[in-house]
Design a protein around this motif. Structure first.
Motif, short mmCIF file in Angstrom:
data_model
loop_
_atom_site.label_atom_id
_atom_site.label_comp_id
_atom_site.label_asym_id
_atom_site.label_seq_id
_atom_site.Cartn_x
_atom_site.Cartn_y
_atom_site.Cartn_z
N ALA A 114 -102.25 18.98 -26.26
CA ALA A 114 -101.50 18.32 -27.34
C ALA A 114 -100.09 17.99 -26.88
O ALA A 114 -99.53 16.93 -27.22
N ARG A 115 -99.50 18.87 -26.10
CA ARG A 115 -98.15 18.62 -25.59
C ARG A 115 -98.16 17.46 -24.60
O ARG A 115 -97.21 16.65 -24.58
N PHE A 116 -99.19 17.37 -23.78
CA PHE A 116 -99.31 16.23 -22.87
C PHE A 116 -99.37 14.92 -23.66
O PHE A 116 -98.69 13.95 -23.33
N GLU A 117 -100.21 14.90 -24.68
CA GLU A 117 -100.37 13.68 -25.49
C GLU A 117 -99.05 13.25 -26.10
O GLU A 117 -98.71 12.06 -26.13
N ALA A 133 -93.87 12.93 -17.06
CA ALA A 133 -93.78 13.62 -18.34
C ALA A 133 -94.74 14.81 -18.39
O ALA A 133 -94.39 15.90 -18.85
N ILE A 134 -95.98 14.61 -17.91
CA ILE A 134 -96.96 15.68 -17.88
C ILE A 134 -96.49 16.81 -16.97
O ILE A 134 -96.63 18.00 -17.29
N ALA A 135 -95.91 16.45 -15.83
CA ALA A 135 -95.43 17.46 -14.89
C ALA A 135 -94.35 18.33 -15.51
O ALA A 135 -94.33 19.56 -15.36
N ARG A 136 -93.45 17.70 -16.24
CA ARG A 136 -92.38 18.47 -16.88
C ARG A 136 -92.94 19.40 -17.95
O ARG A 136 -92.51 20.55 -18.08
N VAL A 137 -93.89 18.90 -18.73
CA VAL A 137 -94.52 19.74 -19.74
C VAL A 137 -95.23 20.91 -19.09
O VAL A 137 -95.14 22.06 -19.55
#
Length: 218
Positions: A67-70, A85-89
């Motif tokens: 959900a955080r990735f989305e 963005a995904i890498a930072r999450v």
């Protein structure tokens, strides 16, 4: 939600709380039952093995990070931007929810095959996330016009899944080594305890993306 599903979710909630507060080693069937306020035999109705309970807890983690990735990728339309963005999450999640993060990828501990047929298996939560990263890697290479050639003598280009796996491995290493203070020590950061140093971690993430995807074209 019926009473059976409600109790099952309560047990998973208790397992999640234990993982986050005390680590995955604390998640036993008896302690989970005690934390949920039910009889010590109750978890066996839903989780025939300790591994099955751990898998259900880990699945919650994958649902959370998914959900955080989305949410993160809605801020940018480019595949490179979405990967960043995904890498930072991913790294941020590892530092925020360390117990859960450490459990989620321990497939040597987790039961992905012997669960009840009406319950999703853990791999059905994990593989789509990796597949999405692989797809973004492929799109990045396509937009660059030609995939970067490997340095090997045959000039072979690794498939997107291999690049995605290497990228994932690097990010996982950043997350773990940062949590342990090793990267801060190696890089001479001003403090070994400052896990809020987003700028330092972002520099590392950018370097990883450049290494596997090539630098962003000017």
């Amino acid at each position: 939600m019926n009473d059976e599903n409600s109790l099952r979710e309560r047990l998973i909630d208790a397992g999640v709380d234990l993982v986050l507060s005390e680590g995955s080693a604390s998640v036993g069937l008896r302690e989970t039952a005690r934390r949920a306020g039910v009889s010590h035999g109750a978890p066996r109705r839903y989780f025939p093995t300790h591994h099955a309970l751990l898998s259900a807890v880990a699945r919650r983690g994958f649902q959370d990070i998914g959900a955080r990735f989305e949410a993160a990728v809605t801020e940018t339309a480019t595949p490179r931007g979405q990967l960043e963005a995904i890498a930072r999450v991913y790294v941020g999640y590892a530092l925020e929810r360390r117990g859960m993060f450490e459990l989620m990828f321990r497939h040597d501990l987790l039961d992905s095959t012997s669960q009840a047929s009406d319950r999703p298996r853990l791999r059905e939560s994990t593989l789509p996330l990796f597949g999405h990263i692989t797809e973004l890697v492929a799109r990045c290479r396509s937009e660059q016009g030609a995939a970067r050639r490997a340095d090997g003598p045959d000039g072979a280009v690794p498939p997107p899944a291999v690049v995605a796996a290497a990228l994932w491995s690097n990010l996982h290493g950043i997350a773990q080594l940062w949590a342990w203070g090793s990267l801060q020590l190696a890089l001479g950061e001003r403090t070994l305890d400052d896990e809020s140093d987003d700028e330092g971690r972002d520099r590392l993430i950018a370097a990883v993306l450049d290494a596997h995807l090539g630098p962003v074209a000017p």
